[in-house]
Design an enzyme around this catalytic site. Sequence first.
Site, PDB file in Angstrom:
ATOM      1  CG  ASP A   1      -0.296   1.997  -3.678  1.00 23.80           C
ATOM      2  OD1 ASP A   1       0.144   2.689  -2.756  1.00 23.80           O
ATOM      3  OD2 ASP A   1      -1.470   1.558  -3.693  1.00 23.80           O
TER       4      ASP A   1
ATOM      5  CG  ASP B   1      -3.629   4.243  -1.947  1.00 28.62           C
ATOM      6  OD1 ASP B   1      -3.119   3.116  -2.035  1.00 28.62           O
ATOM      7  OD2 ASP B   1      -3.396   5.015  -1.003  1.00 28.62           O
TER       8      ASP B   1
ATOM      9  CG  ASP C   1      -1.613   1.317   1.419  1.00 23.08           C
ATOM     10  OD1 ASP C   1      -2.275   1.781   0.486  1.00 23.08           O
ATOM     11  OD2 ASP C   1      -1.482   1.909   2.509  1.00 23.08           O
TER      12      ASP C   1
ATOM     13  CG  ASP D   1      -5.267   2.515   1.975  1.00 26.03           C
ATOM     14  OD1 ASP D   1      -4.561   1.657   1.412  1.00 26.03           O
ATOM     15  OD2 ASP D   1      -4.909   3.693   2.144  1.00 26.03           O
TER      16      ASP D   1
END
Length: 232
Positions: free
Chosen positions: A86, A104, A83, A108
């Site tokens: 990226d 994103d 995470d 999450d």
Amino acid sequence: MLSREEYLEAWSRWHGGADTQAPLVRGWLSLAHTLARPLAVLPPVAVTAAGAVVAAAAVPPAAAGGAWLVLAGLLVGLSGLLDSLDGALAIGTGRASQRGFVLDSVVDRLTEAAYAAALWAAGAPGWLAVCFGALCWLPDYLRARAGQAGVHRTGPISLWERPTRVAMAALTFAGAGMVSGLQVAGLDGASLVVTTGAAVGVLFGALGTAQLGRWLRGELAGPGPVPIPGPD
């Protein structure tokens, strides 16, 4: 690829001026930046998708119990690292976009739902796992709604930011796997560690949300934005 300091500055801008000097945040972001440098050719969206898949993959070993819990912990930690990777790739290589930022954030929340599901599968009470997952979501939801109300700053770094959530879940599973098979006061050691880890996460989540709420109370003390008229 941006230098580390340039990356930290750009990351802060993308996250509403968030403080990157806190040791946990700075260390986590610096690690992601270091690992991202040799991977600069990879598309950030592929790494985002990989993080979601790895998080979901932690649920089966968590349900299997025993030494498999250590693998669940490793997968949770890897999903959190992906995470951050990226974001480091997107921002560090100039490929950050509003669409990627939103994607994103969605991933999450999905990975945190997977952490909660893995805790339940490993033996944590259902209500405790649900509370853990809800308190992973709530701070970011509050920040998003505050942003719609005109608050453009991210606010203070709380006890319950993304790195803390990942670390808490990963260490809980790894610790449970290490004591699997032991009996503590007549209780299975792994189940006890999983339940305790989930409970500590809920406590941190409640404290972190209260910390954020206190700050938002001051930020939202003004009259607020002018409402947009709707159709008659």
